[in-house]
Design a protein around this motif. Structure first.
Motif, mmCIF file in Angstrom:
data_model
loop_
_atom_site.group_PDB
_atom_site.id
_atom_site.type_symbol
_atom_site.label_atom_id
_atom_site.label_comp_id
_atom_site.label_asym_id
_atom_site.label_seq_id
_atom_site.Cartn_x
_atom_site.Cartn_y
_atom_site.Cartn_z
ATOM 1 N N LYS A 2 -77.988 34.384 73.875
ATOM 2 C CA LYS A 2 -78.063 35.295 72.741
ATOM 3 C C LYS A 2 -77.019 34.973 71.678
ATOM 4 O O LYS A 2 -77.259 35.168 70.488
ATOM 5 N N PHE A 3 -75.869 34.469 72.113
ATOM 6 C CA PHE A 3 -74.818 34.138 71.143
ATOM 7 C C PHE A 3 -75.071 32.787 70.483
ATOM 8 O O PHE A 3 -74.929 32.636 69.266
ATOM 9 N N ALA A 4 -75.421 31.785 71.273
ATOM 10 C CA ALA A 4 -75.523 30.421 70.751
ATOM 11 C C ALA A 4 -76.819 30.174 69.998
ATOM 12 O O ALA A 4 -76.857 29.304 69.113
ATOM 13 N N PHE A 5 -77.897 30.915 70.300
ATOM 14 C CA PHE A 5 -79.194 30.651 69.684
ATOM 15 C C PHE A 5 -79.759 31.946 69.101
ATOM 16 O O PHE A 5 -80.242 32.801 69.842
ATOM 17 N N PRO A 6 -79.676 32.117 67.780
ATOM 18 C CA PRO A 6 -80.253 33.309 67.160
ATOM 19 C C PRO A 6 -81.757 33.405 67.434
ATOM 20 O O PRO A 6 -82.455 32.396 67.486
ATOM 21 N N ASN A 7 -82.225 34.623 67.581
ATOM 22 C CA ASN A 7 -83.641 34.876 67.879
ATOM 23 C C ASN A 7 -84.429 34.890 66.569
ATOM 24 O O ASN A 7 -84.504 35.902 65.885
ATOM 25 N N PHE A 8 -85.040 33.744 66.230
ATOM 26 C CA PHE A 8 -85.791 33.657 64.986
ATOM 27 C C PHE A 8 -87.026 34.554 65.001
ATOM 28 O O PHE A 8 -87.497 34.960 63.940
ATOM 29 N N ALA A 9 -87.567 34.830 66.179
ATOM 30 C CA ALA A 9 -88.710 35.738 66.251
ATOM 31 C C ALA A 9 -88.309 37.152 65.843
ATOM 32 O O ALA A 9 -89.096 37.887 65.228
ATOM 33 N N GLN A 10 -87.097 37.553 66.158
ATOM 34 C CA GLN A 10 -86.614 38.886 65.795
ATOM 35 C C GLN A 10 -86.156 38.931 64.346
ATOM 36 O O GLN A 10 -86.350 39.932 63.651
ATOM 37 N N TYR A 11 -85.558 37.819 63.871
ATOM 38 C CA TYR A 11 -85.022 37.788 62.518
ATOM 39 C C TYR A 11 -86.027 37.214 61.515
ATOM 40 O O TYR A 11 -85.648 36.632 60.515
ATOM 41 N N ASP A 12 -87.295 37.360 61.799
ATOM 42 C CA ASP A 12 -88.327 36.817 60.923
ATOM 43 C C ASP A 12 -88.702 37.820 59.838
ATOM 44 O O ASP A 12 -88.522 37.584 58.654
ATOM 45 N N GLY A 13 -89.219 38.961 60.236
ATOM 46 C CA GLY A 13 -89.616 39.981 59.279
ATOM 47 C C GLY A 13 -91.028 39.830 58.773
ATOM 48 O O GLY A 13 -91.581 40.748 58.163
ATOM 49 N N THR A 14 -91.672 38.668 59.001
ATOM 50 C CA THR A 14 -93.014 38.437 58.471
ATOM 51 C C THR A 14 -94.036 39.360 59.104
ATOM 52 O O THR A 14 -94.859 39.964 58.406
ATOM 53 N N ASP A 15 -94.018 39.476 60.430
ATOM 54 C CA ASP A 15 -94.988 40.343 61.101
ATOM 55 C C ASP A 15 -94.818 41.795 60.680
ATOM 56 O O ASP A 15 -95.798 42.510 60.461
ATOM 57 N N ILE A 56 -88.536 47.330 57.351
ATOM 58 C CA ILE A 56 -87.474 46.482 57.906
ATOM 59 C C ILE A 56 -86.152 47.208 57.693
ATOM 60 O O ILE A 56 -85.701 47.387 56.560
ATOM 61 N N ARG A 57 -85.545 47.635 58.761
ATOM 62 C CA ARG A 57 -84.323 48.433 58.671
ATOM 63 C C ARG A 57 -83.140 47.594 58.201
ATOM 64 O O ARG A 57 -83.068 46.382 58.450
ATOM 65 N N GLY A 58 -82.205 48.254 57.550
ATOM 66 C CA GLY A 58 -81.011 47.576 57.080
ATOM 67 C C GLY A 58 -80.165 47.036 58.208
ATOM 68 O O GLY A 58 -79.490 46.014 58.050
ATOM 69 N N THR A 59 -80.196 47.703 59.369
ATOM 70 C CA THR A 59 -79.430 47.211 60.516
ATOM 71 C C THR A 59 -79.949 45.865 60.994
ATOM 72 O O THR A 59 -79.161 44.987 61.360
ATOM 73 N N LEU A 60 -81.277 45.691 60.999
ATOM 74 C CA LEU A 60 -81.848 44.402 61.397
ATOM 75 C C LEU A 60 -81.478 43.322 60.388
ATOM 76 O O LEU A 60 -81.150 42.194 60.767
ATOM 77 N N LEU A 61 -81.522 43.652 59.101
ATOM 78 C CA LEU A 61 -81.148 42.681 58.072
ATOM 79 C C LEU A 61 -79.684 42.270 58.226
ATOM 80 O O LEU A 61 -79.348 41.081 58.151
ATOM 81 N N ALA A 62 -78.797 43.239 58.453
ATOM 82 C CA ALA A 62 -77.381 42.921 58.625
ATOM 83 C C ALA A 62 -77.158 42.070 59.872
ATOM 84 O O ALA A 62 -76.372 41.103 59.850
ATOM 85 N N LYS A 63 -77.848 42.394 60.947
ATOM 86 C CA LYS A 63 -77.711 41.616 62.178
ATOM 87 C C LYS A 63 -78.205 40.191 61.974
ATOM 88 O O LYS A 63 -77.591 39.230 62.472
ATOM 89 N N ALA A 64 -79.304 40.035 61.234
ATOM 90 C CA ALA A 64 -79.834 38.696 60.965
ATOM 91 C C ALA A 64 -78.857 37.888 60.124
ATOM 92 O O ALA A 64 -78.652 36.688 60.364
ATOM 93 N N LEU A 65 -78.243 38.524 59.123
ATOM 94 C CA LEU A 65 -77.290 37.813 58.270
ATOM 95 C C LEU A 65 -76.059 37.374 59.056
ATOM 96 O O LEU A 65 -75.562 36.261 58.882
ATOM 97 N N VAL A 66 -75.575 38.241 59.914
ATOM 98 C CA VAL A 66 -74.379 37.905 60.690
ATOM 99 C C VAL A 66 -74.667 36.777 61.671
ATOM 100 O O VAL A 66 -73.872 35.839 61.817
ATOM 101 N N HIS A 67 -75.817 36.865 62.351
ATOM 102 C CA HIS A 67 -76.117 35.909 63.413
ATOM 103 C C HIS A 67 -76.699 34.605 62.885
ATOM 104 O O HIS A 67 -76.829 33.645 63.644
ATOM 105 N N THR A 68 -77.070 34.515 61.628
ATOM 106 C CA THR A 68 -77.600 33.271 61.076
ATOM 107 C C THR A 68 -76.690 32.731 59.985
ATOM 108 O O THR A 68 -76.110 31.657 60.130
ATOM 109 N N PHE A 69 -76.537 33.474 58.919
ATOM 110 C CA PHE A 69 -75.722 32.998 57.796
ATOM 111 C C PHE A 69 -74.253 32.836 58.197
ATOM 112 O O PHE A 69 -73.668 31.761 58.082
ATOM 113 N N VAL A 70 -73.650 33.910 58.712
ATOM 114 C CA VAL A 70 -72.228 33.851 59.073
ATOM 115 C C VAL A 70 -72.003 32.895 60.238
ATOM 116 O O VAL A 70 -71.030 32.112 60.249
ATOM 117 N N TYR A 71 -72.894 32.922 61.219
ATOM 118 C CA TYR A 71 -72.766 32.028 62.365
ATOM 119 C C TYR A 71 -72.840 30.578 61.923
ATOM 120 O O TYR A 71 -72.083 29.718 62.407
#
Length: 424
Positions: A365-378, A386-401
């Motif tokens: 979970k730490f080393a490989f972000p879940n692209f299926a969860q951080y997609d938003g397309t479905d 799309i909740r703001g918490t999911l967007l913030a989590k996606a930014l932290v785990h992809t952009f910041v990571y």
């Protein structure tokens, strides 16, 4: 105008092509930018200037993301313009117009029903009564209570022939518009299964303020749909949600001469009530931001590997990383991370399963972000907010990571590596 599902298909196809093409382009570009300069020795001209290695990495990374961001914006505008074009086509059926307006061009929250009874309390009381009668549970009282709760929930989801069940939705937000529609989605099967696999179910909303008395509001919505498929229907939202609650009655009719078939709602998406709290444009923007964060991560990983390996090897490593991130739900399931009632027979690692997953699951979970969860397309295509918490989590785990991954190990490797061979 056609069916509103045409818009779903077009949007899904266009977005998937956009995401896939941009992701692959990001991988190849990020892996090639430093690798080619190492091979052609053009990087020698740069490192001799008063420019630090971290500035070189930052310039490469920002340049790649600026190009990918521009392409993403162009693709996003094209998809949005095409969606608007389909939306504004001549209307053939008013039903489709309402479906597009209230399903596609809305951002809705999906709420699941909760039982009127306290199933956990009933299960606990049942276990206590059985223990008082001398029964000994082989796997302990906690496991017995979980099994009893599952049985009670199955009974709650099951509607006998000629019977009805009440499903209450709590903590809801009233719709923004008085005439906004509310969508109900459900999945059910018959027991025994009808020969034609078609199930008849009637639905009606009740007044939440009259609980525990259940009084239907308005006409019943009659459905006859194929079992095990996901179905949906729209209802007028005015007056349905009161004091943050909505009550839905599901009735299993018993036509004359028919067999006595039980209706059972199953799987995770067995019943949901969706109501509007945002706009399509808001959801669309969040989806594009999450896609941009994913591209930023892939470009950072590509630059990281291009610092110390050749272009083909870097592409292989980044694509492997990309595939792992895309298939995170599959990898988690394959190692048994979703097992609820674990036994050594069904555990992939046998009796060592809990110890292995205690290390492996957090690491993945730490080393490989879940692209299926951080997609938003479905969620976007389904009209789900799309909740703001999911967007913030996606930014932290992809952009910041990605930033940390590039500018810590990537910078250190680049700093310690000799760009040119020393000749004495």
């Amino acid at each position: 105008y056609g069916d509103h599902r045409d818009l779903h298909r077009v949007d899904r196809r266009q977005r998937q092509m956009c995401i896939r093409d941009r992701s692959l382009a990001t991988v190849f570009l990020s892996c090639a930018t430093l690798g080619n300069e190492f091979r052609s020795q053009s990087l020698h001209l740069v490192v001799t200037k008063p420019v630090s290695r971290v500035q070189i990495l930052a310039g490469k990374w920002l340049g790649i993301n600026a190009l990918m961001g521009l392409l993403l914006v162009l693709c996003g505008l094209t998809v949005y313009a095409f969606a608007v074009f389909i939306k504004n086509r001549p209307v053939a059926f008013d039903r489709d117009r309402l479906s597009v307006r209230d399903v596609v061009w809305r951002a809705r929250v999906a709420a699941k029903p909760v039982p009127l009874r306290d199933l956990e309390k009933e299960a606990r009381e049942w276990v206590i009564s059985q223990e008082k009668q001398g029964q000994v549970f082989a796997r302990g009282p906690q496991d017995a209570m979980r099994q009893r709760m599952a049985e009670l929930e199955n009974d709650w989801r099951t509607i006998g022939p000629g019977e009805y069940e009440v499903y209450i939705f709590k903590n809801l937000i009233p719709p923004r518009e008085a005439d906004a529609a509310i969508q109900v989605r459900y999945r059910a099967r018959g027991n025994p299964m009808p020969v034609d696999e078609m199930l008849s179910i009637s639905f009606a909303f009740a007044d939440p303020e009259l609980l525990p008395e259940v009084v239907p509001m308005g006409a019943w919505h009659q459905t006859r749909e194929r079992a095990l498929d996901l179905h949906q229907f729209l209802a007028h939202g005015q007056g349905v949600i009161r004091n943050g609650q909505a009550v839905l009655i599901a009735y299993n009719p018993l036509p004359p001469g028919s067999s006595r078939i039980k209706v059972y709602f199953e799987q995770d998406d067995w019943m949901e009530l969706l109501y509007t709290i945002g706009t399509f444009e808001e959801n669309y923007l969040k989806t594009l931001v999450m896609i941009g964060a994913r591209l930023a991560l892939l470009s950072a990983v590509g630059l990281l590997f291009s610092v110390f390996v050749s272009f083909p090897v870097a592409c292989f490593c980044v694509l492997t990383f990309y595939v792992i991130c895309l298939g995170m739900p599959f990898w988690m399931e394959s190692i048994g991370a979703n097992l609820e009632l674990r036994t050594d027979e069904i555990d992939p690692y046998g009796r060592f399963g809990p110890a292995v997953r205690a290390v492996l699951v957090p690491l993945l979970k730490f080393a490989f972000p879940n692209f299926a969860q951080y997609d938003g397309t479905d969620a976007l295509i389904a009209g789900e907010y799309i909740r703001g918490t999911l967007l913030a989590k996606a930014l932290v785990h992809t952009f910041v990571y990605g930033v940390v991954l590039l500018f810590l190990p990537g910078w250190w490797i680049f700093k310690t590596r000799e760009v040119a061979e020393v000749v004495v």
